[in-house]
Design a protein around this motif. Sequence first.
Motif, PDB file in Angstrom:
ATOM      1  N   VAL A   1       1.028  -1.229   0.301  1.00 15.91           N
ATOM      2  CA  VAL A   1       0.789   0.207  -0.060  1.00 15.91           C
ATOM      3  C   VAL A   1       0.772   1.086   0.408  1.00 15.91           C
ATOM      4  CG1 VAL A   1      -1.648   1.729   1.427  1.00 15.91           C
ATOM      5  CG2 VAL A   1      -1.980  -0.833   1.169  1.00 15.91           C
ATOM      6  N   GLU A   2       1.889   1.034   0.430  1.00 15.21           N
ATOM      7  CA  GLU A   2       2.485   2.419   1.112  1.00 15.21           C
ATOM      8  C   GLU A   2       3.555   2.664  -0.440  1.00 15.21           C
ATOM      9  OE1 GLU A   2       6.613   1.905   2.873  1.00 15.21           O
ATOM     10  OE2 GLU A   2       5.766   0.039   4.232  1.00 15.21           O
ATOM     11  N   HIS A   3       3.293   2.449  -1.720  1.00 13.59           N
ATOM     12  CA  HIS A   3       4.568   2.352  -2.417  1.00 13.59           C
ATOM     13  C   HIS A   3       3.250   2.637  -4.124  1.00 13.59           C
ATOM     14  CE1 HIS A   3       8.145   0.464  -1.519  1.00 13.59           C
ATOM     15  NE2 HIS A   3       7.420  -0.307  -0.432  1.00 13.59           N
ATOM     16  N   PHE A   4       1.790   3.265  -3.504  1.00  8.66           N
ATOM     17  CA  PHE A   4       0.725   3.294  -4.394  1.00  8.66           C
ATOM     18  C   PHE A   4       0.570   4.288  -3.612  1.00  8.66           C
ATOM     19  CE2 PHE A   4       1.318  -1.273  -5.082  1.00  8.66           C
ATOM     20  CZ  PHE A   4       0.716  -1.061  -6.897  1.00  8.66           C
ATOM     21  N   PRO A   5       0.120   5.144  -4.642  1.00  7.52           N
ATOM     22  CA  PRO A   5      -0.058   5.040  -5.902  1.00  7.52           C
ATOM     23  C   PRO A   5       0.740   5.056  -7.074  1.00  7.52           C
ATOM     24  CG  PRO A   5      -0.815   7.627  -5.815  1.00  7.52           C
ATOM     25  CD  PRO A   5      -0.792   6.183  -4.487  1.00  7.52           C
ATOM     26  N   ALA A   6       1.171   3.930  -7.894  1.00  5.83           N
ATOM     27  CA  ALA A   6       2.296   3.793  -8.941  1.00  5.83           C
ATOM     28  C   ALA A   6       2.379   4.405  -9.610  1.00  5.83           C
ATOM     29  CB  ALA A   6       1.908   2.479  -9.127  1.00  5.83           C
ATOM     30  N   ARG A   7       3.346   5.134  -9.915  1.00  7.36           N
ATOM     31  CA  ARG A   7       3.408   6.262 -11.290  1.00  7.36           C
ATOM     32  C   ARG A   7       3.958   5.477 -12.783  1.00  7.36           C
ATOM     33  NH1 ARG A   7       5.755   8.019  -6.119  1.00  7.36           N
ATOM     34  NH2 ARG A   7       5.487   9.222  -6.090  1.00  7.36           N
ATOM     35  N   LEU A   8       2.982   5.866 -13.788  1.00 10.29           N
ATOM     36  CA  LEU A   8       2.926   5.358 -15.074  1.00 10.29           C
ATOM     37  C   LEU A   8       2.925   6.378 -15.992  1.00 10.29           C
ATOM     38  CD1 LEU A   8       2.386   2.502 -17.158  1.00 10.29           C
ATOM     39  CD2 LEU A   8       0.005   3.335 -16.017  1.00 10.29           C
ATOM     40  N   LYS A   9       3.848   5.534 -17.010  1.00  9.96           N
ATOM     41  CA  LYS A   9       3.422   6.418 -18.344  1.00  9.96           C
ATOM     42  C   LYS A   9       2.564   5.719 -18.686  1.00  9.96           C
ATOM     43  CE  LYS A   9       6.552   8.590 -21.649  1.00  9.96           C
ATOM     44  NZ  LYS A   9       8.968   9.299 -21.749  1.00  9.96           N
ATOM     45  N   VAL A  10       2.247   5.932 -19.798  1.00 11.61           N
ATOM     46  CA  VAL A  10       1.075   6.302 -21.458  1.00 11.61           C
ATOM     47  C   VAL A  10       2.140   6.483 -22.186  1.00 11.61           C
ATOM     48  CG1 VAL A  10      -0.796   4.541 -22.229  1.00 11.61           C
ATOM     49  CG2 VAL A  10      -0.599   4.619 -19.694  1.00 11.61           C
ATOM     50  N   VAL A  11       2.342   6.030 -23.194  1.00 13.46           N
ATOM     51  CA  VAL A  11       2.352   7.138 -25.524  1.00 13.46           C
ATOM     52  C   VAL A  11       1.966   5.779 -26.042  1.00 13.46           C
ATOM     53  CG1 VAL A  11       4.232   7.262 -26.573  1.00 13.46           C
ATOM     54  CG2 VAL A  11       4.652   6.975 -24.271  1.00 13.46           C
TER      55      VAL A  11
END
Length: 418
Positions: A91-101
């Motif tokens: 839980v402590e590592h979310f929200p995750a960082r996502l790049k969408v191309v």
Amino acid sequence: MAEFERIAAAAGHDMSELEAGHIATAFLRVGNIHSLRWWMSHAAEMARAKRLQSFDHFGGRARLWQGVHDRGEAYIFAGERLKALDVERMVEHFPARLKVVSARNIELAADAVLDVSATAEDWEVGTREELYTLFNVGTLTIGPGARVVVEGNVFTMVVQHLDVRESGGREIGQDNYHIGILPTPHPVDSRLSGPLDGPSGSAGSDGQPGRDGKALQFRASIFGPAAAHPVAKIDCDGQDGANGLNGQAGRRGRTGGMCKTAEISIRAFAASSGPLKVFCQAGQGGRGGQGGKAGDGGRGGNAGRGGYQHDNLFGKAGNGGHGGDGGGGGNGGNGGISSNVFVSCPSDQVHLVTVKALESQGGPPGQGGAAGKGGMPGNGVQASAAASCGLSGRPGASGLGGRGRPKARMHINEILEP
């Protein structure tokens, strides 16, 4: 809705812009691991089940936080069942960082490089933060020598139609591939900071020269030069030169960048497509720092003549100082670690996919620092009072080379490649 459009719409990309030939990029925060799985894995459930055995080689990491991370990736890419405790710890590592191309159509000219990596600067976070990238393409045409690369991200690539405009040619390798799963462009140690290569050790200071022995001073008189004042014999001795200081040890090199899990899904190759080459190798460890040069010993002080004007009191010359020891060379850093790379395509086109992974290389050791030279003796007034040179120090020992790490596990349609 077709797969390309579904992913683009979920990322908030403007379909009219995509149809006009633009490339769209979105930076998203993903709230939990279940949502992250939706974004990052586009394989069929049966395929995921076959991948499970590829996540069974983590050994002692299973009990550490790294084990929680590994099981999270096994859930995303291989359908591993998650324990409630693992979900709580994530839980402590979310929200995750996502790049969408997303791009409807990309044509890479000869020798072009398309880097789709998410970087720490994109998110203004530290370099140890886990970053995710999803590359969503309708039609991708790769010209001769062109390539798509990602550096140090957990990576997913979904291509609906792929055309490689290149014949077989040279063997796949570090300078010949079309898709590169490359390491983070920075070291990944948690206990060291600074550059990949270890800095050199500081040089040791030279020893100070010994003070010269006192000598008679003369003054003018009506009878000629006369002693100004007597000098005690003990004050005529030149002092020994000081020893040179040791060089400092070079720092070890840092661990090379890591290659993270990747899933590459090719829905179809063009009828005229050449073979696709997928390459992966984690980063080389940093070079160990060179040991610092030791300081040279100081020169001994000269002897003086003392007593009264007609006395023959001669002091001793000072011995030269000893040279310092050179600093030890730093150890080379270990090579980076690699994870699984999954490539899928239609079974009747599997012959068009070639993969290669190489072990990461350990960093070369740092050389030991040079020894300090012994200092020269002072000059004596009498041969019997001659002093000795200082002893030279010992050169520093070279460091040890860093260890290489196993290559990534490369799979084509869930079959582990040698």
